[in-house]
Design a protein around this motif. Structure first.
Motif, PDB file in Angstrom:
ATOM      1  N   UNK A 243       0.834  -1.208   0.000  1.00 45.32           N
ATOM      2  CA  UNK A 243       0.000   0.000   0.000  1.00 45.32           C
ATOM      3  C   UNK A 243       0.866   1.254   0.000  1.00 45.32           C
ATOM      4  N   UNK A 244       0.446   2.244  -0.761  1.00 43.60           N
ATOM      5  CA  UNK A 244       1.209   3.486  -0.917  1.00 43.60           C
ATOM      6  C   UNK A 244       0.781   4.499   0.135  1.00 43.60           C
ATOM      7  N   UNK A 245       1.765   5.133   0.750  1.00 37.91           N
ATOM      8  CA  UNK A 245       1.522   6.234   1.683  1.00 37.91           C
ATOM      9  C   UNK A 245       2.320   7.436   1.191  1.00 37.91           C
ATOM     10  N   UNK A 246       1.641   8.548   0.919  1.00 44.32           N
ATOM     11  CA  UNK A 246       2.320   9.783   0.502  1.00 44.32           C
ATOM     12  C   UNK A 246       2.824  10.552   1.723  1.00 44.32           C
TER      13      UNK A 246
ATOM     14  N   UNK B  83      13.026  12.558   9.535  1.00 47.72           N
ATOM     15  CA  UNK B  83      11.725  11.977   9.905  1.00 47.72           C
ATOM     16  C   UNK B  83      11.227  11.061   8.792  1.00 47.72           C
ATOM     17  N   UNK B  84      11.419  11.481   7.546  1.00 48.04           N
ATOM     18  CA  UNK B  84      11.012  10.640   6.411  1.00 48.04           C
ATOM     19  C   UNK B  84      11.764   9.316   6.435  1.00 48.04           C
ATOM     20  N   UNK B  85      13.077   9.381   6.701  1.00 48.19           N
ATOM     21  CA  UNK B  85      13.865   8.154   6.765  1.00 48.19           C
ATOM     22  C   UNK B  85      13.405   7.255   7.910  1.00 48.19           C
ATOM     23  N   UNK B  86      12.974   7.891   8.998  1.00 46.59           N
ATOM     24  CA  UNK B  86      12.475   7.121  10.142  1.00 46.59           C
ATOM     25  C   UNK B  86      11.170   6.405   9.775  1.00 46.59           C
ATOM     26  N   UNK B  87      10.284   7.088   9.066  1.00 50.14           N
ATOM     27  CA  UNK B  87       9.018   6.476   8.635  1.00 50.14           C
ATOM     28  C   UNK B  87       9.277   5.310   7.674  1.00 50.14           C
ATOM     29  N   UNK B  88      10.258   5.472   6.800  1.00 44.36           N
ATOM     30  CA  UNK B  88      10.524   4.454   5.774  1.00 44.36           C
ATOM     31  C   UNK B  88      11.119   3.166   6.337  1.00 44.36           C
ATOM     32  N   UNK B  89      11.449   3.185   7.624  1.00 41.64           N
ATOM     33  CA  UNK B  89      11.972   1.952   8.211  1.00 41.64           C
ATOM     34  C   UNK B  89      10.907   0.853   8.263  1.00 41.64           C
TER      35      UNK B  89
ATOM     36  N   UNK C 240       8.900  -1.256   6.200  1.00 38.10           N
ATOM     37  CA  UNK C 240       8.890  -1.627   4.781  1.00 38.10           C
ATOM     38  C   UNK C 240       7.600  -2.325   4.359  1.00 38.10           C
ATOM     39  N   UNK C 241       6.573  -2.310   5.222  1.00 42.59           N
ATOM     40  CA  UNK C 241       5.288  -2.877   4.818  1.00 42.59           C
ATOM     41  C   UNK C 241       4.499  -1.910   3.943  1.00 42.59           C
TER      42      UNK C 241
ATOM     43  N   UNK D  66      -3.904  -0.301  10.271  1.00 42.43           N
ATOM     44  CA  UNK D  66      -2.596  -0.866  10.580  1.00 42.43           C
ATOM     45  C   UNK D  66      -1.500   0.185  10.568  1.00 42.43           C
ATOM     46  N   UNK D  67      -1.696   1.241   9.775  1.00 40.82           N
ATOM     47  CA  UNK D  67      -0.698   2.315   9.676  1.00 40.82           C
ATOM     48  C   UNK D  67      -0.756   3.265  10.874  1.00 40.82           C
ATOM     49  N   UNK D  68      -1.939   3.526  11.370  1.00 43.70           N
ATOM     50  CA  UNK D  68      -2.128   4.536  12.415  1.00 43.70           C
ATOM     51  C   UNK D  68      -1.285   4.285  13.668  1.00 43.70           C
ATOM     52  N   UNK D  69      -1.254   3.065  14.216  1.00 39.08           N
ATOM     53  CA  UNK D  69      -0.403   2.838  15.401  1.00 39.08           C
ATOM     54  C   UNK D  69       1.074   3.082  15.128  1.00 39.08           C
ATOM     55  N   UNK D  70       1.516   2.792  13.909  1.00 39.94           N
ATOM     56  CA  UNK D  70       2.927   3.022  13.579  1.00 39.94           C
ATOM     57  C   UNK D  70       3.230   4.512  13.578  1.00 39.94           C
ATOM     58  N   UNK D  71       2.341   5.328  13.013  1.00 41.70           N
ATOM     59  CA  UNK D  71       2.548   6.782  13.007  1.00 41.70           C
ATOM     60  C   UNK D  71       2.584   7.331  14.422  1.00 41.70           C
ATOM     61  N   UNK D  72       1.692   6.822  15.272  1.00 47.00           N
ATOM     62  CA  UNK D  72       1.692   7.263  16.669  1.00 47.00           C
ATOM     63  C   UNK D  72       2.987   6.877  17.367  1.00 47.00           C
TER      64      UNK D  72
END
Length: 375
Positions: free
Chosen positions: A48-51, A63-69, A71-72, A126-132
């Motif tokens: 799934x794509x996340x912009x 921060x972008x590099x941290x999010x990209x860790x 890989x799902x 599934x993405x929301x907990x990771x962002x938090x």
């Protein structure tokens, strides 16, 4: 033995001459498996794509590099207008906006990230907990390092990104990839369902033969009742293996599917086919016309396939549904096939599945042979 083979050959010739039989037993299973199998394969391979909407400052880059860790997901940077368009058109499941004044939000109670979503889909949940979690990590890092300027704080985040992730050693009991095994099971499920429809229809031909006199004429031939019965049942068993074998070959060519250890698969599949033949024979004994047989088969096959985990995994249904599934043969067939194609080959599970299926087969044949009238 010669008479048995003669009867089997006659029925197989009728199958070859019937376009409807080819469509029901061969074409439809392959087409359904190709369509839904292709969808499942694509779902497994595409992420799934996340912009990400962010500036080019040092903190945002880290921060972008941290999010990209994680890989799902497939993380793609975009402008805010483009991100909104992608989310609206469902090309992206969400857009994460990293504000320019990110440091100012560390001391506030406001959300660190802004998210743009069309709806709270299963993928977004599934993405929301990771962002938090990432937001909490940023806040804790800032609090731990004190009031640093942007350049120094970016170096702290760079150190966080360069820290090796924790690796948990695990022993994989199920040898094959779990998601691939699930797709393989879906193919097996289609095979079982269409085999039940096809062989039930084939077995109900006995009812038509009774009406047109073919059945009664067989009993004035030199063939005995046992030879006639074995001839009919043997032809249905061969038809089942033709269908199953062609589906295996088609799926191997289209999706490179692995079917597991053939030494286990062939005997177990033979038992499943024999069970389906017994089911068709029982249906033919319960009704008086082929139309009644087809109607009863449609109801029983569809409902029991739903209960037996053919359409969806039994892991997704409530506990009471799993208990109900124990009274239908499809659940035991799917369980055995799962052990074989996954490579687990747990002997206790396989033996239990085999014995239960054997019990169903015996019951089906006893009922069918008792109800079939040899006149």
């Amino acid at each position: 033995m010669h008479r048995i083979w003669t009867i089997q050959l006659l029925h197989l010739k009728e199958f070859v001459k019937s376009p409807a039989a080819w469509v029901l037993m061969i074409v439809m299973p392959v087409v359904f498996s190709y369509i839904f199998g292709g969808m499942a394969m694509n779902a497994e391979t595409s992420k799934p794509i996340v912009n990400i909407v962010a500036g080019d400052d040092a903190v945002s880059i880290e921060v972008i590099e941290l999010l990209k860790q994680n890989d799902q997901y497939q993380w793609e940077k975009a402008s805010e207008a483009k991100a909104k368009k992608n989310v609206l058109e469902q090309e992206a499941i969400a857009a994460v906006v990293i504000p320019d004044n990110l440091k100012d939000k560390f001391s506030n109670d406001t959300s660190l990230f802004e998210t743009i979503i069309q709806r709270k889909s299963e993928q977004y949940l599934g993405l929301e907990p990771y962002l938090n979690g990432v937001a909490q990590l940023l806040i804790r890092s800032y609090q731990a390092t004190g009031n640093l300027d942007e350049v120094e704080f970016a170096k702290v985040l760079g150190a966080v990104n360069s820290t090796p992730q924790i690796v948990v050693n695990k022993e994989i009991i199920q040898k094959n990839n779990e998601s691939k095994a699930a797709v393989n099971l879906m193919f097996i499920g289609f095979a079982i369902m269409f085999m039940m429809f096809g062989l039930s229809g084939a077995a109900s031909e006995i009812l038509d033969e009774k009406h047109n006199g073919t059945w009664s004429r067989l009993f004035i031939s030199p063939a005995t009742k046992l030879e006639i019965s074995l001839g009919y049942l043997g032809s249905y068993f061969i038809l089942g293996w033709i269908q199953f074998g062609m589906l295996m070959l088609a799926m191997k060519l289209m999706f490179d599917i692995e079917w597991g250890n053939l030494g286990y698969l062939i005997p177990f599949a033979s038992l499943v086919i024999l069970c389906v033949v017994g089911f068709g024979l029982m249906i033919s004994g319960l009704v008086k016309t082929k139309q009644q047989a087809m109607a009863l088969s449609a109801v029983l096959i569809t409902s029991t396939c739903m209960l037996g985990g053919v359409y969806w995994s039994l892991d997704l249904v409530p506990e009471f549904m799993r208990k109900i599934s124990l009274v239908v043969p499809q659940s035991w067939a799917m369980s055995g096939f799962e052990e074989i194609i996954s490579g687990s080959l747990h002997s206790g599970t396989l033996i239990k599945d085999t014995l239960v299926l054997l019990g169903f087969t015996i019951v089906f044949f006893l009922i069918g042979l008792r109800l079939i009238k040899y006149d």
